[in-house]
Design a protein around this motif. Structure first.
Motif, mmCIF file in Angstrom:
data_model
loop_
_atom_site.group_PDB
_atom_site.id
_atom_site.type_symbol
_atom_site.label_atom_id
_atom_site.label_comp_id
_atom_site.label_asym_id
_atom_site.label_seq_id
_atom_site.Cartn_x
_atom_site.Cartn_y
_atom_site.Cartn_z
ATOM 1 N N TYR A 37 0.828 -1.207 0.000
ATOM 2 C CA TYR A 37 0.000 0.000 0.000
ATOM 3 C C TYR A 37 0.862 1.258 0.000
ATOM 4 O O TYR A 37 0.376 2.358 -0.286
ATOM 5 C CB TYR A 37 -0.895 0.016 1.249
ATOM 6 N N ALA A 38 2.142 1.134 0.348
ATOM 7 C CA ALA A 38 3.064 2.267 0.368
ATOM 8 C C ALA A 38 3.898 2.227 -0.910
ATOM 9 O O ALA A 38 4.418 1.178 -1.292
ATOM 10 C CB ALA A 38 3.961 2.203 1.604
ATOM 11 N N GLY A 43 8.277 0.985 -7.525
ATOM 12 C CA GLY A 43 6.862 1.077 -7.876
ATOM 13 C C GLY A 43 6.552 2.337 -8.656
ATOM 14 O O GLY A 43 5.772 2.318 -9.612
ATOM 15 N N ALA A 44 7.168 3.451 -8.258
ATOM 16 C CA ALA A 44 6.963 4.709 -8.970
ATOM 17 C C ALA A 44 7.458 4.603 -10.408
ATOM 18 O O ALA A 44 6.806 5.083 -11.342
ATOM 19 C CB ALA A 44 7.680 5.838 -8.237
ATOM 20 N N ARG A 45 8.589 3.947 -10.608
ATOM 21 C CA ARG A 45 9.107 3.779 -11.965
ATOM 22 C C ARG A 45 8.163 2.906 -12.792
ATOM 23 O O ARG A 45 7.889 3.206 -13.957
ATOM 24 C CB ARG A 45 10.512 3.152 -11.918
ATOM 25 N N ALA A 46 7.663 1.837 -12.199
ATOM 26 C CA ALA A 46 6.774 0.937 -12.922
ATOM 27 C C ALA A 46 5.476 1.632 -13.320
ATOM 28 O O ALA A 46 4.934 1.401 -14.398
ATOM 29 C CB ALA A 46 6.474 -0.293 -12.080
ATOM 30 N N LEU A 47 4.964 2.500 -12.467
ATOM 31 C CA LEU A 47 3.704 3.179 -12.746
ATOM 32 C C LEU A 47 3.770 4.024 -14.009
ATOM 33 O O LEU A 47 2.812 4.080 -14.783
ATOM 34 C CB LEU A 47 3.321 4.076 -11.561
ATOM 35 N N LYS A 156 1.725 16.175 -0.226
ATOM 36 C CA LYS A 156 0.796 16.680 -1.233
ATOM 37 C C LYS A 156 -0.331 15.717 -1.554
ATOM 38 O O LYS A 156 -1.462 16.138 -1.820
ATOM 39 C CB LYS A 156 1.557 17.032 -2.505
ATOM 40 N N THR A 157 -0.059 14.423 -1.559
ATOM 41 C CA THR A 157 -1.080 13.445 -1.949
ATOM 42 C C THR A 157 -1.601 12.615 -0.779
ATOM 43 O O THR A 157 -2.647 11.972 -0.902
ATOM 44 C CB THR A 157 -0.521 12.469 -2.999
ATOM 45 N N GLY A 158 -0.870 12.610 0.326
ATOM 46 C CA GLY A 158 -1.248 11.759 1.450
ATOM 47 C C GLY A 158 -0.837 10.311 1.280
ATOM 48 O O GLY A 158 -1.128 9.463 2.143
ATOM 49 N N VAL A 159 -0.175 9.976 0.173
ATOM 50 C CA VAL A 159 0.260 8.600 -0.088
ATOM 51 C C VAL A 159 1.397 8.227 0.863
ATOM 52 O O VAL A 159 2.332 9.007 1.065
ATOM 53 C CB VAL A 159 0.727 8.459 -1.554
ATOM 54 N N MET A 160 1.312 7.028 1.439
ATOM 55 C CA MET A 160 2.433 6.512 2.213
ATOM 56 C C MET A 160 3.532 6.084 1.246
ATOM 57 O O MET A 160 3.264 5.437 0.233
ATOM 58 C CB MET A 160 2.007 5.318 3.067
ATOM 59 N N ARG A 256 4.735 12.670 -10.583
ATOM 60 C CA ARG A 256 3.676 12.148 -11.456
ATOM 61 C C ARG A 256 3.212 10.777 -10.983
ATOM 62 O O ARG A 256 2.008 10.473 -10.982
ATOM 63 C CB ARG A 256 4.162 12.067 -12.901
ATOM 64 N N ALA A 257 4.157 9.926 -10.571
ATOM 65 C CA ALA A 257 3.799 8.592 -10.104
ATOM 66 C C ALA A 257 2.952 8.670 -8.834
ATOM 67 O O ALA A 257 1.970 7.925 -8.688
ATOM 68 C CB ALA A 257 5.059 7.770 -9.853
ATOM 69 N N LEU A 258 3.296 9.566 -7.921
ATOM 70 C CA LEU A 258 2.534 9.716 -6.683
ATOM 71 C C LEU A 258 1.105 10.174 -6.978
ATOM 72 O O LEU A 258 0.140 9.672 -6.386
ATOM 73 C CB LEU A 258 3.224 10.711 -5.756
ATOM 74 N N GLU A 259 0.958 11.115 -7.904
ATOM 75 C CA GLU A 259 -0.374 11.597 -8.257
ATOM 76 C C GLU A 259 -1.194 10.485 -8.921
ATOM 77 O O GLU A 259 -2.390 10.342 -8.656
ATOM 78 C CB GLU A 259 -0.245 12.810 -9.174
ATOM 79 N N THR A 260 -0.543 9.701 -9.776
ATOM 80 C CA THR A 260 -1.235 8.583 -10.424
ATOM 81 C C THR A 260 -1.651 7.537 -9.397
ATOM 82 O O THR A 260 -2.786 7.031 -9.415
ATOM 83 C CB THR A 260 -0.327 7.941 -11.485
ATOM 84 N N PHE A 261 -0.747 7.206 -8.497
ATOM 85 C CA PHE A 261 -1.030 6.212 -7.454
ATOM 86 C C PHE A 261 -2.192 6.682 -6.581
ATOM 87 O O PHE A 261 -3.105 5.901 -6.254
ATOM 88 C CB PHE A 261 0.222 5.988 -6.618
ATOM 89 N N ALA A 262 -2.170 7.950 -6.189
ATOM 90 C CA ALA A 262 -3.239 8.480 -5.339
ATOM 91 C C ALA A 262 -4.578 8.431 -6.056
ATOM 92 O O ALA A 262 -5.602 8.027 -5.471
ATOM 93 C CB ALA A 262 -2.906 9.921 -4.934
ATOM 94 N N ARG A 263 -4.603 8.817 -7.324
ATOM 95 C CA ARG A 263 -5.854 8.830 -8.095
ATOM 96 C C ARG A 263 -6.402 7.417 -8.284
ATOM 97 O O ARG A 263 -7.601 7.168 -8.101
ATOM 98 C CB ARG A 263 -5.605 9.494 -9.457
ATOM 99 N N CYS A 264 -5.529 6.486 -8.640
ATOM 100 C CA CYS A 264 -5.978 5.103 -8.867
ATOM 101 C C CYS A 264 -6.438 4.448 -7.579
ATOM 102 O O CYS A 264 -7.419 3.681 -7.565
ATOM 103 C CB CYS A 264 -4.849 4.286 -9.504
#
Length: 295
Positions: A37-38, A43-47, A156-160, A256-264
């Motif tokens: 979940y974090a 993971g960011a590169r893969a996204l 900014k996104t709250g993502v762990m 960009r990866a963090l924003e994508t992860f948060a949205r998905c």
């Protein structure tokens, strides 16, 4: 229509109790990777290098061990002094039933199976590193602790987010230098420029700096360096630091990866490459060739 993966699809295995507060943790590599979940650097590169649907599928399905990882993992064990046990399999080839059984037994025990020549090689690599004037100091057992897992929340996104430091230096006065150990085909600086792009070292640099800053491990002027060692004798080592321009690009890709992860995560929708009809052309060389020939 793009392929999409809904949250919870494919019935992923239950993970550990989520870590919700920032902190530094002593855990095994397997425990660290179970906190899916974090978002990690890989993971960011893969996204953004593949697509959210593939990222989600790979997160929800355990990836089998690959032989190509064994040398790097074994070298890490000897250099850092932490990790799974190395098991020398006394067979030069592993195509017999006896050898296959020995390899399987080692993997089931959580060990890294190695051929005799590989076993000797990783020990020689560790010896070469200990003779290097800079690398030997960076990984001095008296000056730090191996493999510490960092967890923190993106403002900014709250993502762990998560990162696993190869080495956490002891607190000291002066500029802190945080090393990460890499095995490579070539430690020639020009070749390592390509490795930065190919393996996303600039994104890893930004991720690890962000984690260390968020957790108060290091301030803004801390150095993050990669200790790159060749996997062929004489096991040459080059210590590199990603420059400012590459770090800015790595930070932008991570954002960009963090924003994508948060949205998905919020929507439960993990899209493929595109949800629209995509116009596709011939490759440039084919278009030029066939235009001259047929048009």
């Amino acid at each position: 229509m793009s392929t999409a993966v809904q949250a919870g699809a494919h019935a992923p295995a239950a993970g550990p109790e989520p870590i919700t507060e920032p902190g530094i943790h002593d855990m095994t590599n397997e425990e660290y990777h179970s906190h899916k979940y974090a978002l990690s650097s890989s993971g960011a590169r893969a996204l953004i290098d593949s697509c959210p649907a593939i990222f989600r599928y790979e997160q929800d399905h355990e990836q089998p061990a690959k032989k190509v990882w064994d040398i790097g993992n074994a070298a890490h064990k000897l250099v850092l002094g932490n990790g799974p046990k190395l098991r020398k399999i006394d067979h030069e080839t592993w195509n017999t039933n006896v050898a296959k059984a020995a390899v399987l037994k080692a993997r089931e025990a959580g060990e890294i199976p190695l051929k005799p020549a590989e076993y000797q090689m990783v020990h020689d690599m560790a010896d070469a590193l200990r003779r290097h004037p800079v690398a030997s100091l960076l990984f001095d057992p008296e000056r730090g602790t191996p493999e510490r897992s960092l967890f923190w929340r993106d403002d900014k996104t709250g993502v762990m987010r998560r990162a696993r430091l190869d080495w956490l230096p002891n607190p000291r006065t002066g500029r802190l230098i945080i090393p990460d150990y890499k095995t490579c085909r070539s430690a020639k600086p020009e070749k390592l420029e390509k490795a930065i792009e190919e393996f996303g070292y600039h994104q890893q640099d930004d991720t690890y700096r962000s984690g260390c800053h968020a957790l108060g491990i290091a301030d803004a002027d801390a150095a993050f360096v990669f200790v790159c060692q060749e996997k062929t004798a004489p096991y040459v080592i080059t210590v590199i630091e990603v420059n400012a321009a590459a770090r800015r690009i790595g930070a932008a890709r991570n954002r960009r990866a963090l924003e994508t992860f948060a949205r998905c995560t919020e929507t439960g929708y993990w899209p493929g490459y595109s949800d629209d009809v995509v116009p596709v052309a011939l490759p440039g060389y084919a278009e030029t060739r066939d235009t001259l020939e047929y048009l």
